[in-house]
Write a protein that holds these residues in place. Structure first.
Motif, PDB file in Angstrom:
ATOM      1  N   GLY A  68       7.491  -1.493   8.034  1.00 30.70           N
ATOM      2  CA  GLY A  68       6.338  -0.507   7.587  1.00 30.70           C
ATOM      3  C   GLY A  68       5.037  -1.595   7.313  1.00 30.70           C
ATOM      4  O   GLY A  68       4.241  -1.344   6.385  1.00 30.70           O
ATOM      5  N   ALA A  69       4.743  -2.605   8.466  1.00 28.97           N
ATOM      6  CA  ALA A  69       3.767  -3.492   8.006  1.00 28.97           C
ATOM      7  C   ALA A  69       2.841  -3.366   9.188  1.00 28.97           C
ATOM      8  O   ALA A  69       3.233  -3.240  10.404  1.00 28.97           O
ATOM      9  CB  ALA A  69       4.299  -4.815   8.022  1.00 28.97           C
ATOM     10  N   ALA A  70       1.763  -3.816   8.738  1.00 27.23           N
ATOM     11  CA  ALA A  70       0.801  -4.103   9.934  1.00 27.23           C
ATOM     12  C   ALA A  70      -0.355  -5.465   9.590  1.00 27.23           C
ATOM     13  O   ALA A  70      -0.278  -5.660   8.461  1.00 27.23           O
ATOM     14  CB  ALA A  70      -0.217  -2.758  10.121  1.00 27.23           C
ATOM     15  N   PHE A  71      -0.471  -6.283  10.404  1.00 28.32           N
ATOM     16  CA  PHE A  71      -1.259  -7.310  10.223  1.00 28.32           C
ATOM     17  C   PHE A  71      -2.927  -7.316  10.849  1.00 28.32           C
ATOM     18  O   PHE A  71      -2.738  -6.851  12.131  1.00 28.32           O
ATOM     19  CB  PHE A  71      -0.475  -8.422  10.878  1.00 28.32           C
ATOM     20  CG  PHE A  71       0.840  -8.464  10.249  1.00 28.32           C
ATOM     21  CD1 PHE A  71       0.933  -9.164   8.790  1.00 28.32           C
ATOM     22  CD2 PHE A  71       1.962  -7.877  10.653  1.00 28.32           C
ATOM     23  CE1 PHE A  71       2.190  -9.348   8.431  1.00 28.32           C
ATOM     24  CE2 PHE A  71       3.147  -8.123  10.116  1.00 28.32           C
ATOM     25  CZ  PHE A  71       3.339  -8.739   8.971  1.00 28.32           C
ATOM     26  N   LEU A  72      -3.850  -7.392  10.298  1.00 26.67           N
ATOM     27  CA  LEU A  72      -5.167  -7.130  10.674  1.00 26.67           C
ATOM     28  C   LEU A  72      -5.895  -8.128  10.912  1.00 26.67           C
ATOM     29  O   LEU A  72      -5.669  -9.222   9.820  1.00 26.67           O
ATOM     30  CB  LEU A  72      -5.950  -6.129   9.861  1.00 26.67           C
ATOM     31  CG  LEU A  72      -4.909  -4.850   9.398  1.00 26.67           C
ATOM     32  CD1 LEU A  72      -5.753  -3.877   8.294  1.00 26.67           C
ATOM     33  CD2 LEU A  72      -4.852  -3.912  10.729  1.00 26.67           C
ATOM     34  N   ARG A  73      -6.827  -8.241  11.940  1.00 27.62           N
ATOM     35  CA  ARG A  73      -7.741  -9.342  12.111  1.00 27.62           C
ATOM     36  C   ARG A  73      -9.159  -9.065  12.045  1.00 27.62           C
ATOM     37  O   ARG A  73      -9.615  -8.074  12.611  1.00 27.62           O
ATOM     38  CB  ARG A  73      -7.268  -9.898  13.441  1.00 27.62           C
ATOM     39  CG  ARG A  73      -8.279 -11.209  13.727  1.00 27.62           C
ATOM     40  CD  ARG A  73      -8.190 -11.846  15.103  1.00 27.62           C
ATOM     41  NE  ARG A  73      -6.606 -11.929  15.309  1.00 27.62           N
ATOM     42  CZ  ARG A  73      -5.855 -11.517  16.434  1.00 27.62           C
ATOM     43  NH1 ARG A  73      -6.492 -10.639  17.381  1.00 27.62           N
ATOM     44  NH2 ARG A  73      -4.778 -11.796  16.608  1.00 27.62           N
ATOM     45  N   LEU A  74      -9.979  -9.777  11.436  1.00 26.92           N
ATOM     46  CA  LEU A  74     -11.446  -9.675  11.394  1.00 26.92           C
ATOM     47  C   LEU A  74     -11.855  -9.881  12.968  1.00 26.92           C
ATOM     48  O   LEU A  74     -11.339 -10.625  13.454  1.00 26.92           O
ATOM     49  CB  LEU A  74     -11.973 -10.535  10.442  1.00 26.92           C
ATOM     50  CG  LEU A  74     -12.035 -10.128   8.824  1.00 26.92           C
ATOM     51  CD1 LEU A  74     -12.085 -11.350   8.071  1.00 26.92           C
ATOM     52  CD2 LEU A  74     -12.607  -8.896   8.385  1.00 26.92           C
ATOM     53  N   PRO A  75     -12.947  -9.072  13.051  1.00 28.41           N
ATOM     54  CA  PRO A  75     -13.430  -9.140  14.667  1.00 28.41           C
ATOM     55  C   PRO A  75     -13.846 -10.616  15.161  1.00 28.41           C
ATOM     56  O   PRO A  75     -13.731 -10.792  16.243  1.00 28.41           O
ATOM     57  CB  PRO A  75     -14.642  -8.164  14.728  1.00 28.41           C
ATOM     58  CG  PRO A  75     -14.870  -7.833  13.303  1.00 28.41           C
ATOM     59  CD  PRO A  75     -13.926  -8.092  12.301  1.00 28.41           C
ATOM     60  N   ASP A 109     -10.197  -0.275  -2.344  1.00 26.28           N
ATOM     61  CA  ASP A 109      -9.773   0.280  -1.067  1.00 26.28           C
ATOM     62  C   ASP A 109      -8.925   1.641  -1.671  1.00 26.28           C
ATOM     63  O   ASP A 109      -8.802   1.699  -2.843  1.00 26.28           O
ATOM     64  CB  ASP A 109      -8.550  -0.643  -0.217  1.00 26.28           C
ATOM     65  CG  ASP A 109      -7.411  -0.921  -0.863  1.00 26.28           C
ATOM     66  OD1 ASP A 109      -7.100  -0.254  -2.050  1.00 26.28           O
ATOM     67  OD2 ASP A 109      -6.720  -1.777  -0.392  1.00 26.28           O
ATOM     68  N   PRO A 110      -8.273   2.465  -0.876  1.00 28.62           N
ATOM     69  CA  PRO A 110      -7.750   3.661  -1.322  1.00 28.62           C
ATOM     70  C   PRO A 110      -6.485   3.489  -2.411  1.00 28.62           C
ATOM     71  O   PRO A 110      -6.010   4.231  -3.016  1.00 28.62           O
ATOM     72  CB  PRO A 110      -7.219   4.256   0.096  1.00 28.62           C
ATOM     73  CG  PRO A 110      -8.134   3.675   0.922  1.00 28.62           C
ATOM     74  CD  PRO A 110      -8.232   2.277   0.586  1.00 28.62           C
ATOM     75  N   ASP A 111      -6.003   1.966  -2.414  1.00 24.71           N
ATOM     76  CA  ASP A 111      -4.718   1.896  -3.291  1.00 24.71           C
ATOM     77  C   ASP A 111      -5.258   1.313  -4.620  1.00 24.71           C
ATOM     78  O   ASP A 111      -4.402   0.810  -5.492  1.00 24.71           O
ATOM     79  CB  ASP A 111      -3.796   0.851  -2.750  1.00 24.71           C
ATOM     80  CG  ASP A 111      -2.980   2.028  -1.725  1.00 24.71           C
ATOM     81  OD1 ASP A 111      -2.322   2.834  -1.882  1.00 24.71           O
ATOM     82  OD2 ASP A 111      -3.172   1.439  -0.334  1.00 24.71           O
ATOM     83  N   GLY A 112      -6.542   1.067  -4.855  1.00 24.96           N
ATOM     84  CA  GLY A 112      -7.334   0.538  -5.919  1.00 24.96           C
ATOM     85  C   GLY A 112      -7.201  -1.040  -5.970  1.00 24.96           C
ATOM     86  O   GLY A 112      -7.623  -1.805  -6.799  1.00 24.96           O
ATOM     87  N   GLY A 170       3.450  -0.943   3.743  1.00 20.68           N
ATOM     88  CA  GLY A 170       3.711   0.436   3.264  1.00 20.68           C
ATOM     89  C   GLY A 170       4.882   0.511   2.192  1.00 20.68           C
ATOM     90  O   GLY A 170       6.021   0.014   2.906  1.00 20.68           O
ATOM     91  N   VAL A 171       4.681   1.039   1.136  1.00 24.16           N
ATOM     92  CA  VAL A 171       5.850   1.306   0.094  1.00 24.16           C
ATOM     93  C   VAL A 171       5.811   2.508  -0.146  1.00 24.16           C
ATOM     94  O   VAL A 171       6.757   2.799  -1.058  1.00 24.16           O
ATOM     95  CB  VAL A 171       5.649   0.364  -0.978  1.00 24.16           C
ATOM     96  CG1 VAL A 171       5.511  -1.173  -0.641  1.00 24.16           C
ATOM     97  CG2 VAL A 171       4.319   0.628  -1.933  1.00 24.16           C
ATOM     98  N   VAL A 187       0.985  -1.160  -0.123  1.00 22.14           N
ATOM     99  CA  VAL A 187      -0.084  -0.036   0.094  1.00 22.14           C
ATOM    100  C   VAL A 187       0.800   1.131  -0.165  1.00 22.14           C
ATOM    101  O   VAL A 187       1.960   1.236   0.439  1.00 22.14           O
ATOM    102  CB  VAL A 187      -0.905  -0.085   1.197  1.00 22.14           C
ATOM    103  CG1 VAL A 187      -1.944  -1.026   1.338  1.00 22.14           C
ATOM    104  CG2 VAL A 187      -0.072  -0.115   2.578  1.00 22.14           C
ATOM    105  N   ALA A 188       0.325   2.413  -0.369  1.00 25.55           N
ATOM    106  CA  ALA A 188       0.980   3.488  -0.611  1.00 25.55           C
ATOM    107  C   ALA A 188       1.389   4.178   0.814  1.00 25.55           C
ATOM    108  O   ALA A 188       2.261   4.732   1.384  1.00 25.55           O
ATOM    109  CB  ALA A 188       0.386   4.529  -1.561  1.00 25.55           C
ATOM    110  N   ASP A 189       0.190   4.146   1.682  1.00 26.91           N
ATOM    111  CA  ASP A 189       0.341   4.916   2.677  1.00 26.91           C
ATOM    112  C   ASP A 189      -0.211   3.862   3.876  1.00 26.91           C
ATOM    113  O   ASP A 189      -1.674   3.673   4.000  1.00 26.91           O
ATOM    114  CB  ASP A 189      -0.774   6.129   2.810  1.00 26.91           C
ATOM    115  CG  ASP A 189      -0.854   6.855   4.204  1.00 26.91           C
ATOM    116  OD1 ASP A 189      -0.726   6.315   5.213  1.00 26.91           O
ATOM    117  OD2 ASP A 189      -0.776   8.150   3.917  1.00 26.91           O
TER     118      ASP A 189
END
Length: 169
Positions: free
Chosen positions: A41-48, A116-119, A60-61, A15-17
């Protein structure tokens, strides 16, 4: 002989940002940050309601990365919801954040599409119970979605399989 996976465990996007993408996925999907790695520059997300360590990784790149263009490679990811009413929620929320791109009836599944915002494109889909697939057992048409009609017909029918709740987590 073949590899024998049971499902796709997670996806990872460049992702850009990173902050903007984390905000999008936490707002739109209700994801939570399961882990982060600032050095990468990484985040790891979990569904609730996921029992998974993480469902989506974001790296993030920077803003100077080339935008995604249509071509070879990943087209979209499909996120399954448990109740048909969740598609209405998805449509409304995606329209609010400017991420709604369309919807379709695929016979055995009903879908709302977003970006998403990055397409990166994604599908939010609900699946009929397998015993109701009928003629769609071996078909995947692309038809207009009558979401109010589908909600009237399928309200209260859950099809996502095992869902982790706080009590069972």
């Amino acid at each position: 002989m073949s590899i024998n996976p049971v499902r796709l465990n997670h996806a990872v996007f460049y992702v850009a940002d990173l902050d903007r993408s984390v905000a999008f996925y936490t707002q739109v999907f209700g994801m939570e940050i399961a882990a982060s790695e600032p050095r990468m520059g990484a985040a790891f997300l979990r569904l609730p309601r996921s029992g998974n360590h993480h469902d989506l990784g974001l790296f993030g790149v920077g803003q100077n990365a080339a935008p995604k263009t249509r071509g070879l490679g990943l087209y979209h990811l499909a996120w399954q919801v448990d109740a048909i009413e969740d598609l209405q929620t998805a449509r409304d929320l995606l329209q609010q954040v400017g991420g709604y791109t369309g919807e379709s009836d695929h016979g055995a599944t009903k879908s709302v599409y977003g970006m998403d915002p990055d397409g990166n494109e994604f599908e939010i889909m609900w699946m009929l119970p397998t015993e109701k697939w009928g003629e769609f057992d071996d078909l995947a048409p692309v038809l207009p979605l009558d979401l109010p009609g589908a909600i009237r017909e399928w309200s209260g029918v859950h099809t996502a399989g095992r869902i982790v709740t706080e009590a069972s987590a």
